[in-house]
Each structure stands twice: as C-alpha cells, then as structure tokens.
Design a protein around this motif. Structure first.
Motif, PDB file in Angstrom:
ATOM      1  N   UNK A  98       0.660  -1.425  -0.108  1.00 54.82           N
ATOM      2  CA  UNK A  98       0.076  -0.011  -0.016  1.00 54.82           C
ATOM      3  C   UNK A  98       0.823   1.236   0.074  1.00 54.82           C
ATOM      4  N   UNK A  99       0.657   2.303  -0.869  1.00 53.01           N
ATOM      5  CA  UNK A  99       1.172   3.346  -0.725  1.00 53.01           C
ATOM      6  C   UNK A  99       0.145   4.478  -0.476  1.00 53.01           C
ATOM      7  N   UNK A 100       0.737   5.724  -0.047  1.00 52.09           N
ATOM      8  CA  UNK A 100      -0.240   6.885   0.275  1.00 52.09           C
ATOM      9  C   UNK A 100       0.116   7.980  -0.564  1.00 52.09           C
ATOM     10  N   UNK A 101      -1.134   8.618  -1.089  1.00 53.67           N
ATOM     11  CA  UNK A 101      -0.975   9.449  -2.072  1.00 53.67           C
ATOM     12  C   UNK A 101      -1.599  10.861  -1.580  1.00 53.67           C
ATOM     13  N   UNK A 102      -0.841  11.900  -1.976  1.00 50.03           N
ATOM     14  CA  UNK A 102      -0.986  13.265  -1.656  1.00 50.03           C
ATOM     15  C   UNK A 102      -1.065  14.106  -2.860  1.00 50.03           C
ATOM     16  N   UNK A 103      -1.599  15.326  -2.662  1.00 53.33           N
ATOM     17  CA  UNK A 103      -1.481  16.352  -4.064  1.00 53.33           C
ATOM     18  C   UNK A 103      -0.220  17.087  -3.602  1.00 53.33           C
ATOM     19  N   UNK A 104       0.014  18.236  -4.722  1.00 54.43           N
ATOM     20  CA  UNK A 104       1.273  19.168  -4.680  1.00 54.43           C
ATOM     21  C   UNK A 104       1.425  19.695  -3.318  1.00 54.43           C
ATOM     22  N   UNK A 105       0.349  19.976  -2.560  1.00 52.81           N
ATOM     23  CA  UNK A 105       0.547  20.616  -1.090  1.00 52.81           C
ATOM     24  C   UNK A 105       0.772  19.515   0.101  1.00 52.81           C
ATOM     25  N   UNK A 106       0.788  18.126  -0.377  1.00 56.94           N
ATOM     26  CA  UNK A 106       0.621  17.221   0.537  1.00 56.94           C
ATOM     27  C   UNK A 106      -0.567  16.805   1.409  1.00 56.94           C
ATOM     28  N   UNK A 107      -1.701  17.176   0.627  1.00 58.12           N
ATOM     29  CA  UNK A 107      -2.782  17.068   1.233  1.00 58.12           C
ATOM     30  C   UNK A 107      -3.627  15.836   0.811  1.00 58.12           C
ATOM     31  N   UNK A 108      -4.543  15.094   1.362  1.00 58.69           N
ATOM     32  CA  UNK A 108      -5.158  13.895   0.848  1.00 58.69           C
ATOM     33  C   UNK A 108      -6.006  14.305  -0.268  1.00 58.69           C
ATOM     34  N   UNK A 109      -6.272  13.113  -1.096  1.00 61.09           N
ATOM     35  CA  UNK A 109      -7.102  13.174  -2.202  1.00 61.09           C
ATOM     36  C   UNK A 109      -8.581  12.695  -2.022  1.00 61.09           C
ATOM     37  N   UNK A 110      -9.420  13.040  -2.782  1.00 57.37           N
ATOM     38  CA  UNK A 110     -10.742  12.205  -2.526  1.00 57.37           C
ATOM     39  C   UNK A 110     -10.638  11.360  -3.908  1.00 57.37           C
ATOM     40  N   UNK A 111      -9.736  10.389  -3.916  1.00 55.91           N
ATOM     41  CA  UNK A 111      -9.196   9.687  -5.153  1.00 55.91           C
ATOM     42  C   UNK A 111     -10.301   8.591  -5.310  1.00 55.91           C
ATOM     43  N   UNK A 112     -10.826   8.671  -6.845  1.00 55.26           N
ATOM     44  CA  UNK A 112     -12.140   7.967  -7.191  1.00 55.26           C
ATOM     45  C   UNK A 112     -11.773   7.131  -8.416  1.00 55.26           C
ATOM     46  N   UNK A 113     -10.990   7.778  -9.209  1.00 50.42           N
ATOM     47  CA  UNK A 113     -10.626   6.792 -10.679  1.00 50.42           C
ATOM     48  C   UNK A 113      -9.232   6.455 -10.894  1.00 50.42           C
ATOM     49  N   UNK A 114      -8.824   5.417 -11.703  1.00 52.63           N
ATOM     50  CA  UNK A 114      -7.502   4.882 -11.696  1.00 52.63           C
ATOM     51  C   UNK A 114      -7.418   4.133 -12.799  1.00 52.63           C
TER      52      UNK A 114
END
Length: 352
Positions: A98-114
């Motif tokens: 498992x890996x953690x994903x963040x945006x350019x500012x280090x904030x979490x995503x509402x990640x939906x599509x892959x």
C-alpha cells in the motif's frame, strides 16, 4: 464518491488484462447451484468475497475502495478514496502493498478513478477540484493533466462537489484517456453527464485535452465507473442509493462512435444535433443470484452494496470478458467491502 447523501429516489493495463487468469477471490462464496449464475442473458456472476471487509493492511484500513485496475504484472491495483493505493495479489486478491497519495501541497485526495499507464505509472482522479494526477508506483507525484474550466467544481466551474471525475480508463492503444463525470454540470439536463478525453501524440507523451462526449444516466443514478473494452467501447457502471431500499447498480455498454464532441457545447439538454453516447443495458445487478450473500442494511438483493470499481481481468475460455467489481464501504458499519467476479458477453459492435 462517498455516498453521504441519497441520490434522487487499454494500454498496458488493458493489455495485461487479456492474459490475467486470476482465480476466484479467496474465501469466495459461489453458492450451491452448479453451473452458470445468470444475472441477464449477457452477464453472469461467478462468485463474491467479503474477505477484505473491515480489515487492515500494514496499519491502513482496507476499505473505501472506489476503483480497480490491472497492473502490468497482472496484479490488481485497488484505489481507496481516502488516498490509499493498494496492490492485490492476482490469485488471492489480498493486499501485498500500500502507498499513500497526496497532492502538490501534501494534502489527501478524494481519489476515485484509476488507470495504469504503459510505463507503470498510475493515473488517479480526485473529485475535489477535480483533477487527474500521475504517480510513480511508490506514490511519488509526477505531474497532472489539464482540466476544462467548465468541469471544475463551482465557483471555479459548473460541477457539483462529489459529482466529478468518478471513472478513469485508457482506451486500447494507450493514446486516449477518458474520465467520466458522475453527475451533470449546472445548466446541463439532470442525468446527462460529460465524458472528457485526453490524447497524446506518442505512447508516453503528455496528454492534451481532446474530445468530450455526453452520456445520459438513468433517472436517479450517477456514473460510478467507466472501463474501456478491448474493442474500444465502454463498460459503464451506474449506481444510486435510496434510504430504506438500498442500492441500484446497472452495467451498461456505451459506444462513443458517432457521438457529438461536446467540448464547445455550453449546455447539454438533449437538443437536436447533439448525439449522446449510445448505451445498451447488459445487466441490472438486482437480478443476479444472491449466492448466499448477506446485507447489513436493506437491499433489494443482499448481494448488492455501493459498487464503485470495475476492471477487466481477462477472458473465459468461451471468449466472455472476466470482470472484477468492488464496493466502497465508506468505512461504514452497515456497508460492506465486497469483491465480485462476473463475466460478460458483449453484443457485436455493428455499424451503428
């Protein structure tokens, strides 16, 4: 989308999918009846598994799963809308990393599509803006794709929060990427959603904004996933929820051939001269055999839950597409993380 409210009452990944021979999910239930478990003349269910429900892996909750994709090595990438990207073993479908994903500012995503690109990088949507970002396998952010202003969440654009990029898929050949909006833009007729595409000149070149298409979802339903088929059509999941009744989940086959490029059409109202994507119902999953499944809240079929993810994992010996679906439990005690193994025989594309 995190279902907080009631909805109104391939490239390398695809190439890998043609050779994956994953077994049924570990601890799967296949029911007592022998043979094919038909949901419709076109779709059958093989098994389901609740083995991942309310579990953790390496300290991370295994749930909130919103998208699936086949990796280049045949393993399954599973995306949580809480910014976690899991790798599942192709045989047991249990997490191996498992890996953690963040945006350019280090904030979490509402990640939906892959989608998994030909070089192994992961293309991931977030409903927040919305956005499409590219990540290395280890979760390192590489870059992002341009998004049309109209598709951005208001007030920047005309989209509604939590109703943006829900599905993501690479079309055969890997030159075109498609993102499916879950809900309609302000000004568009309710139920008519936009499918945005990006093209690139070279196999691994940068994506550029390209054609856009309209798709009409059924009344009260939104698009929860879109997955390219080997012949370039789309499997589209439409999903909704009614309190006290449960989920509606329908699987459609969509064809963009002859659909109008709507990127310069300000409002979509079903007007003359604008051809929407053609769609054909493959199955309403309420009609699938329940296979002994149990639901934690009212459902029209106890097999159903908040199904959001879909990928093609290969073909059966008789040529049917093998499908893997997953439900998003929203980390909710009355919902279930459930994996479904189905097969589908697609109608011939014809000339229409």
């Amino acid at each position: 989308m995190r279902m907080r409210s009631v909805l109104a009452t391939v490239t390398a990944g695809l190439a890998a999918a043609t050779c994956v021979t994953a077994a049924a999910p570990a601890d799967a239930h296949s029911g007592s009846a022998p043979g094919v478990h038909a949901c419709s003349p076109a779709v059958s269910i093989t098994s389901y598994s609740d083995a991942l429900d309310k579990t953790t892996y390496d300290g991370t909750f295994v749930g909130n799963l919103s998208a699936l994709a086949v990796d280049r090595d045949g393993r399954i990438a599973a995306l949580s809308d809480r910014s976690s990207l899991f790798t599942l073993d192709r045989e047991t479908l249990k997490p191996t990393s498992v890996v953690n994903l963040v945006d350019e500012k280090g904030a979490a995503l509402d990640s939906e599509g892959l989608a998994v690109d030909g070089d192994g990088t992961r293309l991931v949507t977030s409903e927040t803006e919305p956005s499409v970002r590219r990540y290395e396998r280890d979760g390192t952010l590489v870059g992002s794709l341009p998004v049309p202003d109209a598709l951005k969440v208001a007030p920047a654009g005309r989209a509604t929060s939590n109703l943006t990029f829900e599905g993501l898929t690479l079309l055969p050949g890997g030159h075109t990427l498609l993102a499916a909006m879950e809900g309609a833009l302000s000004g568009d007729t309710a139920g008519i959603v936009r499918f945005q595409t990006w093209d690139r000149a070279t196999r691994q070149g940068d994506f550029r904004l390209s054609a856009q298409y309209g798709y009409r979802a059924d009344t009260g339903l939104g698009v929860s996933e879109a997955q390219a088929t080997p012949d370039g059509r789309l499997l589209v999941l439409e999903r909704g929820f009614t309190a006290g009744v449960g989920n509606t989940v329908r699987l459609y086959l969509a064809d963009l051939r002859h659909a109008t490029d709507t990127r310069r059409v300000d409002t979509l109202t079903g007007q003359d001269g604008v051809r929407l994507a053609r769609k054909t119902l493959l199955a309403d999953l309420v009609n699938c055999p329940s296979l002994g499944a149990q639901a934690k809240q009212p459902q029209p079929n106890p097999l159903l839950d908040n199904i959001e993810g879909l990928t093609i994992t290969g073909r059966t010996p008789d040529g049917r597409l093998k499908l893997l679906l997953v439900s998003d439990d929203n980390q909710n005690a009355v919902q279930t993380t459930r994996l479904y193994s189905l097969s589908a025989r697609l109608p011939h594309p014809g000339n229409g």
